[in-house]
Enzyme design. Structure first.
Site, PDB file in Angstrom:
ATOM      1  N   ALA A  71      24.461   1.300  24.337  1.00  0.00           N
ATOM      2  CA  ALA A  71      25.115   0.778  25.529  1.00  0.00           C
ATOM      3  C   ALA A  71      24.126   0.038  26.417  1.00  0.00           C
ATOM      4  O   ALA A  71      22.924   0.308  26.386  1.00  0.00           O
ATOM      5  CB  ALA A  71      25.756   1.917  26.315  1.00  0.00           C
ATOM      6  N   CYS A  72      24.656  -0.886  27.184  1.00  0.00           N
ATOM      7  CA  CYS A  72      23.880  -1.585  28.206  1.00  0.00           C
ATOM      8  C   CYS A  72      24.819  -1.829  29.382  1.00  0.00           C
ATOM      9  O   CYS A  72      25.782  -1.086  29.575  1.00  0.00           O
ATOM     10  CB  CYS A  72      23.285  -2.878  27.658  1.00  0.00           C
ATOM     11  SG  CYS A  72      24.489  -4.147  27.207  1.00  0.00           S
ATOM     12  N   ALA A  73      24.595  -2.868  30.136  1.00  0.00           N
ATOM     13  CA  ALA A  73      25.428  -3.136  31.302  1.00  0.00           C
ATOM     14  C   ALA A  73      26.807  -3.667  30.918  1.00  0.00           C
ATOM     15  O   ALA A  73      27.818  -3.224  31.450  1.00  0.00           O
ATOM     16  CB  ALA A  73      24.727  -4.128  32.226  1.00  0.00           C
TER      17      ALA A  73
END
Length: 129
Positions: free
Chosen positions: A70-72
């Protein structure tokens, strides 16, 4: 150089990811340290390996456990997902829409959810997404 054909990466929305995390999957957050300090994923097992360090540190990620990257917003984590697939990891999934959607769904976070906007990463640099 030999071309490697990879299958399409699996992805999951934060709601589906939340279920898998409750069942023992590991969340790997590939955002940079300043982003994680402002607002981070909570309520699950999280490992933080910034994308800028990912190639050097990916071996820290267990191969025998389901991993959700996951990231932003899901863009950087998709790159990390394909990288792990290329390295032979079979149990990897990208979290679609990342922390922005996680926050929008009301899932637990550390720090301030206001640091994340639905349209951006919240890191303030404007270059990470």
């Amino acid at each position: 150089m030999t071309q490697v054909d990879l299958p399409e990466a699996r992805d999951a929305c934060p709601t589906t990811a939340q279920k898998r995390l409750a069942e023992g999957a590991l969340l790997v957050d590939v955002r940079e340290a300043d982003e994680v300090a402002a607002c981070g994923f909570a309520g699950c097992a999280v490992m933080t390996i910034p994308l800028s360090q990912f190639e050097a540190r990916f071996a820290e990620i267990p191969r025998d456990r389901e991993v959700i990257l996951a990231c932003a917003t899901g863009d950087r984590s998709l790159k990390a997902t394909y990288f792990l697939m290329y390295q032979g990891y079979a149990k990897v999934t990208n979290m679609k829409h990342g922390l922005a959607r996680w926050v929008a769904r009301g899932f637990p976070v550390t720090g301030s959810a206001t640091a994340v906007s639905a349209g951006g990463c919240g890191c303030g640099s404007g270059t990470c997404c």
